[in-house]
Design a protein around this motif. Structure first.
Motif, PDB file in Angstrom:
ATOM      1  N   LYS A  15       0.858  -1.207   0.000  1.00  0.00           N
ATOM      2  CA  LYS A  15       0.000   0.000   0.000  1.00  0.00           C
ATOM      3  C   LYS A  15       0.885   1.244   0.000  1.00  0.00           C
ATOM      4  O   LYS A  15       0.722   2.180  -0.785  1.00  0.00           O
ATOM      5  N   VAL A  16       1.936   1.240   0.831  1.00  0.00           N
ATOM      6  CA  VAL A  16       2.884   2.372   0.907  1.00  0.00           C
ATOM      7  C   VAL A  16       3.534   2.561  -0.456  1.00  0.00           C
ATOM      8  O   VAL A  16       3.655   3.664  -0.972  1.00  0.00           O
ATOM      9  N   LEU A  17       3.905   1.453  -1.102  1.00  0.00           N
ATOM     10  CA  LEU A  17       4.568   1.529  -2.421  1.00  0.00           C
ATOM     11  C   LEU A  17       3.638   2.180  -3.447  1.00  0.00           C
ATOM     12  O   LEU A  17       4.027   3.081  -4.185  1.00  0.00           O
ATOM     13  N   ILE A  18       2.370   1.721  -3.417  1.00  0.00           N
ATOM     14  CA  ILE A  18       1.405   2.265  -4.392  1.00  0.00           C
ATOM     15  C   ILE A  18       1.215   3.760  -4.164  1.00  0.00           C
ATOM     16  O   ILE A  18       1.297   4.581  -5.077  1.00  0.00           O
ATOM     17  N   VAL A  19       1.046   4.138  -2.913  1.00  0.00           N
ATOM     18  CA  VAL A  19       0.835   5.579  -2.593  1.00  0.00           C
ATOM     19  C   VAL A  19       2.059   6.385  -3.029  1.00  0.00           C
ATOM     20  O   VAL A  19       1.966   7.442  -3.634  1.00  0.00           O
ATOM     21  N   THR A  20       3.257   5.815  -2.778  1.00  0.00           N
ATOM     22  CA  THR A  20       4.494   6.534  -3.161  1.00  0.00           C
ATOM     23  C   THR A  20       4.559   6.703  -4.677  1.00  0.00           C
ATOM     24  O   THR A  20       4.849   7.800  -5.184  1.00  0.00           O
ATOM     25  N   CYS A  21       4.242   5.641  -5.391  1.00  0.00           N
ATOM     26  CA  CYS A  21       4.297   5.708  -6.873  1.00  0.00           C
ATOM     27  C   CYS A  21       3.305   6.743  -7.399  1.00  0.00           C
ATOM     28  O   CYS A  21       3.646   7.598  -8.222  1.00  0.00           O
ATOM     29  N   VAL A  22       2.112   6.700  -6.872  1.00  0.00           N
ATOM     30  CA  VAL A  22       1.070   7.644  -7.346  1.00  0.00           C
ATOM     31  C   VAL A  22       1.517   9.081  -7.055  1.00  0.00           C
ATOM     32  O   VAL A  22       1.434   9.972  -7.894  1.00  0.00           O
ATOM     33  N   THR A  23       2.110   9.273  -5.879  1.00  0.00           N
ATOM     34  CA  THR A  23       2.585  10.632  -5.499  1.00  0.00           C
ATOM     35  C   THR A  23       3.684  11.084  -6.458  1.00  0.00           C
ATOM     36  O   THR A  23       3.679  12.209  -6.956  1.00  0.00           O
ATOM     37  N   LEU A  24       4.582  10.171  -6.758  1.00  0.00           N
ATOM     38  CA  LEU A  24       5.701  10.497  -7.664  1.00  0.00           C
ATOM     39  C   LEU A  24       5.158  10.872  -9.042  1.00  0.00           C
ATOM     40  O   LEU A  24       5.542  11.894  -9.626  1.00  0.00           O
ATOM     41  N   VAL A  25       4.223  10.069  -9.549  1.00  0.00           N
ATOM     42  CA  VAL A  25       3.653  10.338 -10.892  1.00  0.00           C
ATOM     43  C   VAL A  25       2.974  11.709 -10.888  1.00  0.00           C
ATOM     44  O   VAL A  25       3.174  12.526 -11.777  1.00  0.00           O
ATOM     45  N   LEU A  26       2.243  11.978  -9.838  1.00  0.00           N
ATOM     46  CA  LEU A  26       1.543  13.280  -9.745  1.00  0.00           C
ATOM     47  C   LEU A  26       2.551  14.416  -9.738  1.00  0.00           C
ATOM     48  O   LEU A  26       2.404  15.422 -10.427  1.00  0.00           O
ATOM     49  N   LEU A  27       3.643  14.227  -8.994  1.00  0.00           N
ATOM     50  CA  LEU A  27       4.688  15.266  -8.919  1.00  0.00           C
ATOM     51  C   LEU A  27       5.290  15.497 -10.291  1.00  0.00           C
ATOM     52  O   LEU A  27       5.451  16.637 -10.749  1.00  0.00           O
ATOM     53  N   ILE A  28       5.590  14.410 -11.012  1.00  0.00           N
ATOM     54  CA  ILE A  28       6.188  14.525 -12.356  1.00  0.00           C
ATOM     55  C   ILE A  28       5.244  15.273 -13.285  1.00  0.00           C
ATOM     56  O   ILE A  28       5.623  16.180 -14.016  1.00  0.00           O
ATOM     57  N   VAL A  29       3.965  14.928 -13.207  1.00  0.00           N
ATOM     58  CA  VAL A  29       2.968  15.593 -14.082  1.00  0.00           C
ATOM     59  C   VAL A  29       2.920  17.091 -13.760  1.00  0.00           C
ATOM     60  O   VAL A  29       2.943  17.945 -14.636  1.00  0.00           O
ATOM     61  N   ILE A  30       2.919  17.405 -12.462  1.00  0.00           N
ATOM     62  CA  ILE A  30       2.840  18.834 -12.054  1.00  0.00           C
ATOM     63  C   ILE A  30       4.070  19.588 -12.549  1.00  0.00           C
ATOM     64  O   ILE A  30       3.978  20.666 -13.128  1.00  0.00           O
ATOM     65  N   VAL A  31       5.258  18.962 -12.394  1.00  0.00           N
ATOM     66  CA  VAL A  31       6.501  19.635 -12.848  1.00  0.00           C
ATOM     67  C   VAL A  31       6.454  19.818 -14.360  1.00  0.00           C
ATOM     68  O   VAL A  31       6.724  20.892 -14.884  1.00  0.00           O
ATOM     69  N   ALA A  32       6.035  18.775 -15.069  1.00  0.00           N
ATOM     70  CA  ALA A  32       5.991  18.860 -16.552  1.00  0.00           C
ATOM     71  C   ALA A  32       5.025  19.950 -16.981  1.00  0.00           C
ATOM     72  O   ALA A  32       5.341  20.787 -17.835  1.00  0.00           O
ATOM     73  N   LEU A  33       3.872  19.995 -16.340  1.00  0.00           N
ATOM     74  CA  LEU A  33       2.882  21.021 -16.706  1.00  0.00           C
ATOM     75  C   LEU A  33       3.434  22.410 -16.411  1.00  0.00           C
ATOM     76  O   LEU A  33       3.320  23.326 -17.212  1.00  0.00           O
ATOM     77  N   SER A  34       4.110  22.567 -15.292  1.00  0.00           N
ATOM     78  CA  SER A  34       4.599  23.924 -14.940  1.00  0.00           C
ATOM     79  C   SER A  34       5.739  24.324 -15.874  1.00  0.00           C
ATOM     80  O   SER A  34       5.822  25.468 -16.305  1.00  0.00           O
ATOM     81  N   VAL A  35       6.591  23.366 -16.264  1.00  0.00           N
ATOM     82  CA  VAL A  35       7.654  23.696 -17.245  1.00  0.00           C
ATOM     83  C   VAL A  35       7.003  24.078 -18.567  1.00  0.00           C
ATOM     84  O   VAL A  35       7.331  25.103 -19.168  1.00  0.00           O
ATOM     85  N   GLY A  36       6.045  23.291 -18.982  1.00  0.00           N
ATOM     86  CA  GLY A  36       5.368  23.583 -20.264  1.00  0.00           C
ATOM     87  C   GLY A  36       4.698  24.941 -20.208  1.00  0.00           C
ATOM     88  O   GLY A  36       4.812  25.742 -21.125  1.00  0.00           O
TER      89      GLY A  36
END
Ligand code: DVN
Length: 276
Positions: A15-36
Motif C-alpha cells: 500500500k505504501v509503495l502504491i501511494v508513493t508511486c502515485v505521489t511520484l507520478v503526480l509530482l512529475i505531471v505537475i513539474v511537466a505542466l509547470s515547465v510547459g
C-alpha cells in the motif's frame, strides 16, 4: 481472512509503495505542466514584445500579425543551428526597408555612441531604427525541432554556430538595409582600436559589399577619436575599406572627437551638416 482489520506487513508495504508511486507520478505531471506553462508563457511574452514594438513603430495594428507570422516561420520548429539568413527572406518581403537617401548610418564597434546620437538627432538613420531593427534589437530567440514554441533561453550564442536565428537575422537585415542605401552614406567607426574597419564584421563582409554605385554616391567615414587617438584616417584598414567600395562610390574620412559627437547629440542648434 483478516482478523480485526489488521493487515499483514506485506500488504502494508504494498500500500505504501502504491501511494508513493502515485505521489511520484503526480509530482512529475505537475513539474511537466509547470515547465510547459513557463515555456508557453515565455513564448507568448516574446510574441507580445514583438507585436507591441511593431505596433509602436507603425502606429497601428495593421499588418504586425502578418509580420510576426513571417518572422516566426523562419525558425520555429527548426534546429537552432540550421537557420540560414535566407530563411528570413519572407520577413524582409513582409516588412521592406524604406530608402533614406543621404541619411543612412552604418557603424562598427560604436553601437552605443551611434545610437545615442541617432536617437537624439534626425540627421541619420541606422538599421536599428528601422521597423525590423527596432523590433528585434537586444532580443534573443530560437526554436527547436518538434516544438512550435519560441525559446528565449538556451539558444545558441552569436559564435556557437553560424546559422543561428539571431545572427542570421542581423546578417539578412543588414544586407537588406545596405541594398536600399542611396545618396551619401555615412559610417561611424571606432578610432580607439587599431583596425577601425574589419572585413570580417557585418559592416565589412555584408554592408560595404552590397552598396550599389548606381544609387550610392559616397561613403563618408566618421572616425570617432578620443583625446589621445589610437589611430586616424590614414589607418591601413580604412585604405582597405576604400578599396572594397564599388567603383564609382567616392570615399571620405573625418576624425571627429567623441565629445564633438556628444555635443551634436545634445545641441539641436548645430545643424546636421555642421556636426563634422
Ligand atoms: O552597420 C552596422 C549595422 O547596420 C549592423 O547591422 O551591422 C553593422 C554593425 O555590425 P558589425 O560591423 O559587426 O559591428 P560590431 O560592433 O562588431 O557588431 C555589431 C553587433 O553584432 C554587436 O554590437 C553585437 O550585438 P550586441 O550583442 O551588442 O547587441 C553583435 N555581435 C557582433 N559580434 C559578436 C556579437 N555579439 C556577440 N558576440 C560576437 N562575437
Amino acid at each position: 481472512m483478516e482478523r480485526g482489520g489488521t493487515r499483514s506487513p506485506h500488504k502494508r508495504r504494498r500500500k505504501v509503495l502504491i501511494v508513493t508511486c502515485v505521489t511520484l507520478v503526480l509530482l512529475i505531471v505537475i513539474v511537466a505542466l509547470s515547465v510547459g506553462l513557463t515555456l508557453r508563457q515565455g513564448s507568448d511574452k516574446f510574441q507580445q514584445t514583438f507585436i507591441g514594438r511593431c505596433e509602436q513603430f507603425k502606429g497601428d495594428r495593421s499588418d504586425c500579425q502578418n509580420i510576426w507570422g513571417a518572422f516566426a516561420r523562419a525558425y520555429v520548429g527548426r534546429d537552432p543551428c540550421q537557420v540560414p539568413p535566407e530563411a528570413y527572406d519572407p520577413l524582409i518581403a513582409a516588412a521592406p526597408f524604406i530608402p533614406a537617401c543621404n541619411r543612412v548610418m552604418f557603424w562598427s564597434k560604436t553601437k552605443t555612441l551611434v545610437h545615442d546620437f541617432t536617437k537624439k538627432r534626425e540627421c541619420f538613420k541606422t538599421l536599428e531604427q528601422s521597423l525590423l531593427g527596432s523590433v528585434l534589437d537586444g532580443l534573443t530567440w530560437c526554436g527547436k525541432e518538434g516544438s512550435n514554441e519560441t525559446y528565449t533561453t538556451g539558444c545558441p550564442g552569436w559564435t556557437d554556430c553560424d546559422n543561428n536565428p539571431v545572427r542570421s537575422f542581423w546578417n539578412r537585415a543588414s544586407a537588406a538595409f545596405a541594398d536600399v542605401a542611396c545618396g551619401d552614406v555615412t559610417a561611424m567607426l571606432n578610432g580607439s582600436i587599431s583596425s577601425p574597419f574589419s572585413s570580417d564584421s557585418i559592416f565589412g563582409k555584408i554592408e560595404v559589399k552590397r552598396l550599389n554605385a548606381t544609387k550610392v554616391r559616397s561613403m563618408n567615414v566618421v572616425l570617432v577619436t578620443q583625446k589621445n587617438p589610437v589611430t586616424n584616417c590614414m589607418n591601413a584598414s580604412l585604405k582597405d575599406l576604400e578599396k572594397e567600395l564599388q567603383n564609382g562610390i567616392n570615399y571620405g574620412c573625418k576624425e571627429v572627437t567623441e565629445s564633438r559627437i556628444q555635443e551634436c547629440s545634445s545641441n539641436e542648434e548645430i545643424p546636421c551638416g555642421a556636426c563634422w
